[in-house]
Write a protein that holds these residues in place. Structure first.
Motif, mmCIF file in Angstrom:
data_model
loop_
_atom_site.group_PDB
_atom_site.id
_atom_site.type_symbol
_atom_site.label_atom_id
_atom_site.label_comp_id
_atom_site.label_asym_id
_atom_site.label_seq_id
_atom_site.Cartn_x
_atom_site.Cartn_y
_atom_site.Cartn_z
ATOM 1 N N ARG A 97 0.752 -1.176 -0.081
ATOM 2 C CA ARG A 97 0.031 0.077 0.026
ATOM 3 C C ARG A 97 0.959 1.390 0.056
ATOM 4 N NH1 ARG A 97 -5.044 0.971 0.127
ATOM 5 N NH2 ARG A 97 -5.656 -1.037 0.533
ATOM 6 N N ARG A 98 1.947 1.169 0.841
ATOM 7 C CA ARG A 98 2.913 2.400 0.897
ATOM 8 C C ARG A 98 3.524 2.717 -0.581
ATOM 9 N NH1 ARG A 98 6.770 2.116 5.719
ATOM 10 N NH2 ARG A 98 4.952 1.246 6.383
ATOM 11 N N LYS A 99 3.563 1.608 -1.369
ATOM 12 C CA LYS A 99 4.154 1.884 -2.815
ATOM 13 C C LYS A 99 3.242 2.752 -3.735
ATOM 14 C CE LYS A 99 7.092 -2.258 -2.602
ATOM 15 N NZ LYS A 99 6.983 -3.551 -3.257
ATOM 16 N N THR A 100 2.042 2.847 -3.038
ATOM 17 C CA THR A 100 0.951 3.431 -4.044
ATOM 18 C C THR A 100 1.018 5.213 -3.574
ATOM 19 O OG1 THR A 100 -0.947 3.237 -2.703
ATOM 20 C CG2 THR A 100 -0.313 1.419 -4.284
ATOM 21 N N LEU A 101 1.546 5.565 -2.747
ATOM 22 C CA LEU A 101 1.784 6.659 -2.452
ATOM 23 C C LEU A 101 2.026 8.052 -3.510
ATOM 24 C CD1 LEU A 101 1.165 8.963 0.134
ATOM 25 C CD2 LEU A 101 3.349 8.634 0.655
#
Length: 75
Positions: A17-21
């Motif tokens: 999820r963090r990669k989609t920031l």
């Protein structure tokens, strides 16, 4: 669903999820929250040890940018 105030530093963000920031989106959202307030709480689940982010990464990051300590979250 129950809405609670959760400390930002107690929310775990899964790696995928963090990669989609998108930092620009978080910046724009912080401006909007500053002017209009947060309209929809984020969603978290409690895994027995910590709160895990389900939905609302950009709202969470925008709140951090604004210096907030807690955020409204659906549990």
């Amino acid at each position: 669903m129950q809405i609670l105030q959760v400390r930002l530093d107690s929310i775990y963000i899964p790696t995928e999820r963090r990669k989609t920031l998108d930092a620009a989106k978080a910046d724009a959202l912080a401006e909007d929250i500053l002017e209009n307030g947060m309209k929809i709480p984020i969603q978290v689940r409690f895994d027995g040890k910590r709160h895990v982010l389900i939905e609302g990464l950009h709202r969470l990051e925008a709140s951090r940018l604004l210096g907030d300590v807690t955020i409204s979250a659906y549990l």
